[in-house]
Design a protein around this motif. Sequence first.
Motif, mmCIF file in Angstrom:
data_model
loop_
_atom_site.group_PDB
_atom_site.id
_atom_site.type_symbol
_atom_site.label_atom_id
_atom_site.label_comp_id
_atom_site.label_asym_id
_atom_site.label_seq_id
_atom_site.Cartn_x
_atom_site.Cartn_y
_atom_site.Cartn_z
ATOM 1 N N ALA A 27 13.972 49.309 56.261
ATOM 2 C CA ALA A 27 14.057 48.677 54.945
ATOM 3 C C ALA A 27 14.929 47.433 55.043
ATOM 4 N N GLU A 28 14.944 46.671 54.000
ATOM 5 C CA GLU A 28 15.718 45.432 54.010
ATOM 6 C C GLU A 28 17.185 45.745 54.293
ATOM 7 N N ALA A 29 17.706 45.139 55.329
ATOM 8 C CA ALA A 29 19.073 45.420 55.754
ATOM 9 C C ALA A 29 20.076 44.796 54.795
ATOM 10 N N GLU A 30 21.190 45.461 54.644
ATOM 11 C CA GLU A 30 22.240 44.962 53.758
ATOM 12 C C GLU A 30 23.209 44.034 54.486
ATOM 13 N N ARG A 32 23.837 41.627 58.381
ATOM 14 C CA ARG A 32 23.160 41.076 59.562
ATOM 15 C C ARG A 32 23.265 42.041 60.732
ATOM 16 N N GLU A 34 23.181 45.272 60.560
ATOM 17 C CA GLU A 34 22.137 46.282 60.369
ATOM 18 C C GLU A 34 20.767 45.709 60.700
ATOM 19 N N ALA A 35 20.521 44.439 60.354
ATOM 20 C CA ALA A 35 19.246 43.808 60.682
ATOM 21 C C ALA A 35 19.034 43.763 62.194
ATOM 22 N N ASP A 38 18.227 47.305 63.294
ATOM 23 C CA ASP A 38 16.856 47.622 62.891
ATOM 24 C C ASP A 38 15.859 47.068 63.897
ATOM 25 N N ARG A 39 16.062 45.837 64.285
ATOM 26 C CA ARG A 39 15.129 45.219 65.234
ATOM 27 C C ARG A 39 15.240 45.850 66.614
#
Length: 275
Positions: A27-30, A32, A34-35, A38-39
């Motif tokens: 889901a949309e990370a809160e 950077r 976490e982003a 996620d990747r």
Amino acid sequence: MSEDPEPSRNISGGLEGGGVAAEFDPAEAETRAEAVVDRLGELYWQKTYGGQDAFTCLVRTILSQNTSDKASQPAHDALLERYGTDDSGDADADLAEALANATQSELAETISSAGLYNQKSETIIDTAEWVLEEFGSAAAFDAFVKDEPPETVRETLLSVRGVGPKTADCVLLFAGGRGGVFPVDTHVHRIVRRLGIAPPDADHEGVREVVERDVPATKCGFGHTAMIQFGREYCTARNPACLEDPDACPMGDLCDQVGVYPATGEVVDPSETLE
């Protein structure tokens, strides 16, 4: 997610190291951080960790200090073969007791492939003696790691000579299965600062505080192991993938390239950008 499974022989134990596939919703990370995780999860693997024997994990992590898994894994296998079985060959021996009674020169020879084997053999014997004195057995130490509050376990482990933050956190993650623990090794330390997630001059503890704050607890485990793999494949210390081709790195749009200068081909530690 990558078709290649997590390496079966590394500090996490790979697919058979006590971890299981984790539910992962990109889901949309809160943040950077976490982003990035996620990747990494989509690129490599998503797992929850835990279930390893705590003392065995502690010994394995000590062996991995200042060396590669390729060098330390044979040392770990040789150690278990020599000290991890009883006289009948059963794998029920108390490893802490066996190592506490080991001859330092013999243990050093056994783990010689791991590098710094004299120092590491002394540390392992001292640690085994500490486990027996404080807990009575490897099994009791395992219960301590799995049952006591993470802060208590970490503080206790850090009181032992030769056990640093990364080693303590690996035990908490891979043996204790504790969420929110993001061990910081040299790869993680370099990458998080190079990405610009942590300040360029952040030490290992500073990086740990940032990622454990900004990455959800359920993602810290695979974030740690996947970031190590990313550091081996893409974001190496001296020749990161972005140096020659900015599109070669899957993190390109999330990275500040701190200390990486494609125009000149120069790569420095992020902390050196402050000088």
